[in-house]
Motif scaffolding. Structure first.
Motif, mmCIF file in Angstrom:
data_model
loop_
_atom_site.group_PDB
_atom_site.id
_atom_site.type_symbol
_atom_site.label_atom_id
_atom_site.label_comp_id
_atom_site.label_asym_id
_atom_site.label_seq_id
_atom_site.Cartn_x
_atom_site.Cartn_y
_atom_site.Cartn_z
ATOM 1 N N ARG A 118 41.962 26.555 19.596
ATOM 2 C CA ARG A 118 41.518 27.825 20.174
ATOM 3 C C ARG A 118 40.674 27.465 21.385
ATOM 4 N NH1 ARG A 118 39.329 32.585 16.480
ATOM 5 N NH2 ARG A 118 41.586 32.665 16.136
ATOM 6 N N VAL A 119 41.149 27.822 22.574
ATOM 7 C CA VAL A 119 40.545 27.368 23.831
ATOM 8 C C VAL A 119 40.018 28.555 24.612
ATOM 9 C CG1 VAL A 119 40.935 26.194 26.018
ATOM 10 C CG2 VAL A 119 42.056 25.358 23.936
ATOM 11 N N ILE A 120 38.752 28.486 24.974
ATOM 12 C CA ILE A 120 38.142 29.452 25.879
ATOM 13 C C ILE A 120 38.015 28.765 27.238
ATOM 14 C CG2 ILE A 120 36.093 30.860 26.344
ATOM 15 C CD1 ILE A 120 35.534 30.599 23.257
ATOM 16 N N THR A 121 38.365 29.456 28.302
ATOM 17 C CA THR A 121 38.275 28.823 29.621
ATOM 18 C C THR A 121 37.956 29.834 30.707
ATOM 19 O OG1 THR A 121 39.391 27.364 31.209
ATOM 20 C CG2 THR A 121 40.763 29.012 30.093
ATOM 21 N N ASN A 122 37.192 29.378 31.698
ATOM 22 C CA ASN A 122 36.972 30.166 32.909
ATOM 23 C C ASN A 122 37.759 29.575 34.075
ATOM 24 O OD1 ASN A 122 35.240 27.867 33.035
ATOM 25 N ND2 ASN A 122 33.956 28.884 34.562
ATOM 26 N N ASN A 123 38.835 28.876 33.751
ATOM 27 C CA ASN A 123 39.703 28.228 34.732
ATOM 28 C C ASN A 123 41.119 28.758 34.531
ATOM 29 O OD1 ASN A 123 41.367 26.434 36.163
ATOM 30 N ND2 ASN A 123 40.056 24.675 35.737
ATOM 31 N N LEU A 124 41.599 29.573 35.463
ATOM 32 C CA LEU A 124 42.926 30.174 35.298
ATOM 33 C C LEU A 124 44.033 29.127 35.323
ATOM 34 C CD1 LEU A 124 42.691 33.481 37.389
ATOM 35 C CD2 LEU A 124 42.470 33.174 34.916
ATOM 36 N N HIS A 125 43.830 28.004 36.012
ATOM 37 C CA HIS A 125 44.824 26.931 35.981
ATOM 38 C C HIS A 125 44.939 26.363 34.563
ATOM 39 C CE1 HIS A 125 45.413 26.897 40.292
ATOM 40 N NE2 HIS A 125 44.112 26.754 40.496
ATOM 41 N N VAL A 126 43.806 26.145 33.904
ATOM 42 C CA VAL A 126 43.816 25.670 32.521
ATOM 43 C C VAL A 126 44.525 26.668 31.620
ATOM 44 C CG1 VAL A 126 42.328 25.257 30.510
ATOM 45 C CG2 VAL A 126 41.787 24.194 32.699
ATOM 46 N N ALA A 127 44.239 27.943 31.789
ATOM 47 C CA ALA A 127 44.881 28.976 30.970
ATOM 48 C C ALA A 127 46.393 28.966 31.165
ATOM 49 C CB ALA A 127 44.317 30.349 31.310
ATOM 50 N N ASN A 128 46.846 28.853 32.405
ATOM 51 C CA ASN A 128 48.285 28.828 32.681
ATOM 52 C C ASN A 128 48.962 27.616 32.055
ATOM 53 O OD1 ASN A 128 48.467 31.222 34.141
ATOM 54 N ND2 ASN A 128 47.933 30.235 36.074
ATOM 55 N N ILE A 129 48.275 26.482 32.046
ATOM 56 C CA ILE A 129 48.845 25.274 31.451
ATOM 57 C C ILE A 129 48.934 25.399 29.942
ATOM 58 C CG2 ILE A 129 48.429 22.805 31.040
ATOM 59 C CD1 ILE A 129 47.020 22.817 33.863
ATOM 60 N N LEU A 130 47.830 25.776 29.293
ATOM 61 C CA LEU A 130 47.779 25.742 27.827
ATOM 62 C C LEU A 130 48.492 26.909 27.166
ATOM 63 C CD1 LEU A 130 44.169 24.411 27.140
ATOM 64 C CD2 LEU A 130 46.347 23.297 26.601
ATOM 65 N N VAL A 140 40.719 33.863 27.889
ATOM 66 C CA VAL A 140 40.281 33.761 29.272
ATOM 67 C C VAL A 140 38.968 34.531 29.440
ATOM 68 C CG1 VAL A 140 40.849 34.254 31.677
ATOM 69 C CG2 VAL A 140 42.640 33.514 30.097
ATOM 70 N N VAL A 141 37.998 33.863 30.033
ATOM 71 C CA VAL A 141 36.692 34.456 30.291
ATOM 72 C C VAL A 141 36.825 35.574 31.322
ATOM 73 C CG1 VAL A 141 34.409 33.964 31.281
ATOM 74 C CG2 VAL A 141 35.477 32.322 29.712
ATOM 75 N N GLY A 142 36.082 36.644 31.128
ATOM 76 C CA GLY A 142 36.062 37.724 32.103
ATOM 77 C C GLY A 142 35.036 37.464 33.191
ATOM 78 N N GLY A 143 35.296 37.968 34.378
ATOM 79 C CA GLY A 143 34.355 37.793 35.472
ATOM 80 C C GLY A 143 35.044 37.823 36.816
ATOM 81 N N VAL A 144 34.375 37.333 37.839
ATOM 82 C CA VAL A 144 34.886 37.315 39.205
ATOM 83 C C VAL A 144 35.744 36.066 39.402
ATOM 84 C CG1 VAL A 144 34.253 37.194 41.645
ATOM 85 C CG2 VAL A 144 32.874 38.559 40.055
ATOM 86 N N VAL A 145 36.973 36.253 39.892
ATOM 87 C CA VAL A 145 37.867 35.123 40.163
ATOM 88 C C VAL A 145 37.587 34.592 41.565
ATOM 89 C CG1 VAL A 145 40.246 34.342 40.355
ATOM 90 C CG2 VAL A 145 39.637 36.044 38.623
ATOM 91 N N ARG A 146 37.233 33.315 41.648
ATOM 92 C CA ARG A 146 36.995 32.670 42.933
ATOM 93 C C ARG A 146 38.340 32.240 43.511
ATOM 94 N NH1 ARG A 146 32.760 27.977 42.511
ATOM 95 N NH2 ARG A 146 34.527 26.925 41.554
ATOM 96 N N GLY A 147 38.675 32.774 44.668
ATOM 97 C CA GLY A 147 40.019 32.614 45.196
ATOM 98 C C GLY A 147 40.430 31.194 45.477
ATOM 99 N N ARG A 148 39.494 30.347 45.915
ATOM 100 C CA ARG A 148 39.892 29.019 46.380
ATOM 101 C C ARG A 148 40.351 28.087 45.270
ATOM 102 N NH1 ARG A 148 34.105 28.565 47.115
ATOM 103 N NH2 ARG A 148 33.208 26.910 45.814
ATOM 104 N N ASP A 149 39.928 28.344 44.018
ATOM 105 C CA ASP A 149 40.357 27.454 42.934
ATOM 106 C C ASP A 149 40.672 28.180 41.635
ATOM 107 O OD1 ASP A 149 37.847 28.217 42.115
ATOM 108 O OD2 ASP A 149 37.009 26.192 42.053
ATOM 109 N N HIS A 150 40.653 29.527 41.656
ATOM 110 C CA HIS A 150 40.976 30.350 40.495
ATOM 111 C C HIS A 150 40.016 30.107 39.329
ATOM 112 C CE1 HIS A 150 45.431 30.925 41.934
ATOM 113 N NE2 HIS A 150 44.524 31.377 42.786
ATOM 114 N N GLY A 151 38.769 29.756 39.671
ATOM 115 C CA GLY A 151 37.721 29.692 38.657
ATOM 116 C C GLY A 151 37.066 31.046 38.489
ATOM 117 N N ILE A 152 36.598 31.335 37.279
ATOM 118 C CA ILE A 152 35.963 32.616 36.967
ATOM 119 C C ILE A 152 34.462 32.383 36.841
ATOM 120 C CG2 ILE A 152 35.850 34.548 35.358
ATOM 121 C CD1 ILE A 152 38.758 33.861 34.579
#
Length: 255
Positions: A118-130, A140-152
């Motif tokens: 069970r993985v919690i992540t603020n990294n959309l790349h990690v979410a897409n992989i797993l 996936v953590v809720g919050g503001v998505v930073r455009g340059r690296d898809h971090g939340i």
């Protein structure tokens, strides 16, 4: 640009040594000075290296990280080896938090055959992989998505993570300074990482050798808050003594 294999090797050499002369690079790579100077110029133009008289080093801004795509190419082999070491240590049927970074993305790829995660992540790349692993539940953590690296990032992300207490936090970092502090660039990301650390039973840091003695503006934590450190080469001085004093278990990934 997408660096060619020779340029990737050049980047790895600079990252491992901190700064290198053009002559040393030519000897190491077995090419002419003209070839090295041409490669260095291209990489410097892309912001991946910084030139000085007679040599080259990694960019050392304390306020801004290099671009996500460029970070993916830096020491990619070392990050892959670190990821395999981490994956070997992660048990099946456990809960994890993975934060922002290209090293944690490499770890996500290495976890694709694990079961019952069970993985919690603020990294959309990690979410897409797993999410391609049917034996893994991704939150996936809720919050503001930073455009340059898809971090939340941001306060909403902090509030979301506070709901949980996981077995292991797998974190990356931008720099580890000689005073034992772990540092990053964006204070909004820092607050999320600090919350991740405080809401995990164990904290595992994954950092390639280029992160040691790399400066960044904002302090995330100290080595005393880390349980395990995974890296791809023996850390330089003064880090062996700092790790021993902080009782951090060190794992150097096999070549």
């Amino acid at each position: 640009m997408s660096p060619n294999p020779r340029q990737l090797t050049l980047l790895s050499v600079v990252q491992a040594q901190g700064s290198v002369t053009v002559e040393q690079l030519a000897d190491t790579l077995g090419v002419t000075l003209q070839t090295v100077r041409r490669d260095v110029q291209r990489l410097a133009d892309e912001g991946m290296l910084a030139r000085f008289h007679g040599g080259v080093r990694l960019p050392r801004s304390t306020t801004e990280n290099i671009a996500h795509q460029q970070r993916q190419t830096l020491n990619a082999d070392g990050k892959a080896r670190i990821a395999l070491s981490v994956a070997e240590a992660v048990p099946n049927d456990c809960s994890l938090i993975l934060n922002i970074g290209t090293t944690t993305e490499a770890i996500a790829r290495a976890l694709l055959k694990h079961r019952g995660l069970r993985v919690i992540t603020n990294n959309l790349h990690v979410a897409n992989i797993l999410c391609t692993n049917p034996q893994c539940e991704v939150i996936v953590v809720g919050g503001v998505v930073r455009g340059r690296d898809h971090g939340i990032i941001g306060e909403a992300a902090v509030d979301f993570i506070r709901q949980f207490k996981v077995d292991i936090a797998l974190i990356g970092i931008s720099g580890i300074e000689a005073d034992g502090s772990l540092r990053d660039y964006d204070y909004r990301e820092v607050k999320v990482s600090q919350t991740i650390i405080s809401h995990a039973r164990e904290v595992w840091l994954a950092a390639d050798i280029g992160k040691f003695n790399r400066p960044a503006m904002a302090e995330v934590a100290s080595l005393s808050q880390i349980d395990r450190l995974f890296t791809d080469a023996q850390p330089p001085e003064p880090f062996p003594a700092l790790l021993a004093e902080a009782q951090v278990r060190l794992t150097v990934a096999a070549p």
